[in-house]
Design an enzyme around this catalytic site. Structure first.
Site, mmCIF file in Angstrom:
data_model
loop_
_atom_site.group_PDB
_atom_site.id
_atom_site.type_symbol
_atom_site.label_atom_id
_atom_site.label_comp_id
_atom_site.label_asym_id
_atom_site.label_seq_id
_atom_site.Cartn_x
_atom_site.Cartn_y
_atom_site.Cartn_z
ATOM 1 N N GLU A 53 0.843 -1.207 0.000
ATOM 2 C CA GLU A 53 0.000 0.000 0.000
ATOM 3 C C GLU A 53 0.871 1.248 0.000
ATOM 4 O OE1 GLU A 53 -1.756 -1.517 3.413
ATOM 5 O OE2 GLU A 53 -3.798 -1.564 2.599
ATOM 6 N N ASP A 206 -11.028 8.507 -21.966
ATOM 7 C CA ASP A 206 -10.916 7.101 -21.590
ATOM 8 C C ASP A 206 -10.563 6.336 -22.870
ATOM 9 O OD1 ASP A 206 -11.271 4.450 -21.057
ATOM 10 O OD2 ASP A 206 -13.247 4.651 -20.123
ATOM 11 N N THR A 232 -7.771 0.961 -19.817
ATOM 12 C CA THR A 232 -7.546 -0.413 -19.380
ATOM 13 C C THR A 232 -6.243 -0.850 -20.032
ATOM 14 O OG1 THR A 232 -8.822 -1.234 -21.257
ATOM 15 C CG2 THR A 232 -9.993 -1.042 -19.170
HETATM 16 N N1 PLP Z 1 -13.762 2.198 -20.388
HETATM 17 C C1 PLP Z 1 -14.110 1.735 -21.597
HETATM 18 C C2 PLP Z 1 -14.172 2.698 -22.740
HETATM 19 C C3 PLP Z 1 -14.404 0.385 -21.779
HETATM 20 O O1 PLP Z 1 -14.782 -0.061 -22.973
HETATM 21 C C4 PLP Z 1 -14.329 -0.495 -20.667
HETATM 22 C C5 PLP Z 1 -14.602 -1.919 -20.778
HETATM 23 O O2 PLP Z 1 -14.953 -2.484 -21.737
HETATM 24 C C6 PLP Z 1 -13.988 0.059 -19.434
HETATM 25 C C7 PLP Z 1 -13.710 1.402 -19.316
HETATM 26 C C8 PLP Z 1 -14.024 -0.760 -18.187
HETATM 27 O O3 PLP Z 1 -13.002 -1.601 -18.039
HETATM 28 P P1 PLP Z 1 -13.073 -2.773 -16.934
HETATM 29 O O4 PLP Z 1 -13.982 -3.803 -17.520
HETATM 30 O O5 PLP Z 1 -11.649 -3.173 -16.883
HETATM 31 O O6 PLP Z 1 -13.583 -2.184 -15.681
#
Ligand code: PLP
Length: 433
Positions: A53, A206, A232
């Site tokens: 941690e 994202d 991810t």
């Molecule tokens: N953000 C986007 C654009 C995604 O397509 C996804 C999953 O498909 C995620 C976040 C979430 O990822 P996780 O399934 O690892 O929580």
């Protein structure tokens, strides 16, 4: 100390079956990929045993000298993979996955009930971008924050930036989120930056789906315009399951993002980092700098384009008319069928893809489209030729679905079903009771 086959033959057996399924099927789920043996070796290592941690040099437990070395290496490789200058950008490699990473960002820069705007899920966005239905706040990101989605222009299938701008001026969000789970085109970052600046909002991208394409400059670079970038690590990037948050080091809108984000990850929302995942991620990020990886990402897109043009040739309607990335979204509604039925038929034939809503859909349970991705089969060595064949097999599956529908709705079967419920078969009540 036993091998898995000896210690637990049941779990070993399930893993073997899953391995065989992955081996024999056509894996076309746009968010999936096959990571390398090297990554899996790190993920399956003793790194899983250690608690650490905190951040490198500032841990709550002893014995972290090698874990510190690993996490620093992973951070350096993460910045290098996206060509970022460590004076301007920092990264947290501890998020357990994509959804937690997004929630950690919101926790860092927003107060409860602050306003956010992300692409609506039925139009390609992700749950964690504030998804809610008219009846229910589905995602935690819409329970704890006030969410107003933006959408696609249904005629073009492209993000409706005008609508985003008008709504943002009225709604005054504190955060605008770019990025999607089912959008075959690039985002217009300069335009989104302008909108965010006009309303005093943070801009976050994202890039979960396209991070491999971003790392190799196959698509536009969100880092030039965004304050924060999340991802991810297991999709086009081809690493272990995990997440990362990149943040600008200079304060933005008066917020020290580095401190706020690091604190939101730990102790805000997580405990001990998954060091085995960080190990696997470091391996993946080293590979992301190789010429092989760059060639792979180019192939992901050219293969996807080949798939898209063959489907178009076969008469299919694609949302936005094609693709610039690793996925296509097929609108099946003009054919009189839907994504749920086609997914099922193709699954029976070991062709794995997913039903997906398309703009204008009425039902989320029976969405009108399918999403097809090229990353996984490109990893397995497919080129354009094989993706054309894949399009032909998908077409066959759709034709079979249409035939099956003819049987289901055919008048002969309907007449026969009426006959079965007629007084000639009176015992039905007894059987059912
Ligand atoms: N953000 C986007 C654009 C995604 O397509 C996804 C999953 O498909 C995620 C976040 C979430 O990822 P996780 O399934 O690892 O929580």
């Amino acid at each position: 100390d036993y091998e898995l086959a000896e210690a637990d033959p049941e779990v070993r057996g399930i893993i073997d079956k899953e391995k065989e399924r992955q081996f024999r099927s056509l894996e076309l789920i746009a968010s999936e990929n096959f990571t390398s043996r090297a990554v899996m070796e790190a993920v399956g290592s003793c790194l899983t045993n250690k608690y650490s941690e905190g951040l490198p040099g500032k841990r709550y437990y002893g014995g972290n000298e090698y874990i510190d070395e690993l996490e620093i290496l992973c951070q350096e490789r993460a910045l290098a993979a996206f060509n970022l200058d460590g004076k301007q950008w920092g990264v947290n490699v501890q998020p357990l996955s994509g959804s937690p990473a997004n929630f950690e960002v919101y926790t860092a820069i927003l107060n409860p009930h602050d306003r956010i705007m992300g692409l609506d899920l039925p139009h390609g966005g992700h749950l964690s971008h504030g998804f809610m239905t008219p009846k229910r706040r589905v995602s935690g990101t819409s329970i704890y924050f006030e969410s107003m989605p933006y959408r696609l222009d249904e005629s073009s299938g492209l993000v409706d930036y005008e609508m985003l701008e008008k709504t943002a001026i009225l709604f005054r969000p504190k955060l605008i989120i770019a990025g999607a789970s089912a959008y075959p085109r690039d985002f217009d970052y300069p335009r989104m930056r302008k909108i965010a600046d006009a309303v005093g909002a943070f801009l976050m991208m994202d890039m979960a789906h396209i991070s491999g394409l971003v790392a190799t400059s196959v698509v536009a670079n969100p880092f030039e315009y965004c304050d924060i970038v999340t991802t991810t690590t297991h999709k086009s990037l081809r690493g272990p399951r995990g997440g990362m948050i990149f943040f600008k080091k200079d304060p933005i809108l008066g917020v020290d993002l580095e401190t706020a984000i690091n604190n939101a990850v730990f102790p805000g929302l997580q405990g001990g980092p998954h060091n085995h995942t960080i190990g696997g991620l470091a391996v993946c990020l080293k590979y992301a700098k190789s010429p092989d990886f760059k060639a792979y990402q180019h192939k992901v897109v050219s293969n996807c384009r080949a798939l898209a043009s063959r489907l178009t040739e076969l008469g299919y309607k694609l949302v936005s008319g094609g693709t610039d990335n690793h996925l296509v979204l097929v609108d099946l509604r003009p054919l009189g069928t839907d994504g749920a039925r086609v997914e099922k038929i193709l699954d029976m034939a070991s062709i794995t893809l997913n039903k997906n809503s398309v703009p204008g859909d009425k039902s989320a349970l029976v969405p009108g489209g399918i999403r097809i991705g090229s990353p996984a089969m490109t990893t397995r060595g497919f080129s354009e030729k094989e993706f054309v064949t894949v399009a032909d097999f998908i077409n066959e599956g759709v034709q079979i679905t249409l035939e099956a529908k003819k049987l289901v709705s055919g008048s002969k079967l309907q007449d026969f079903l009426k006959f079965v419920t007629s007084p000639e078969f009176p015992l039905i009540d007894k059987v059912l009771n």
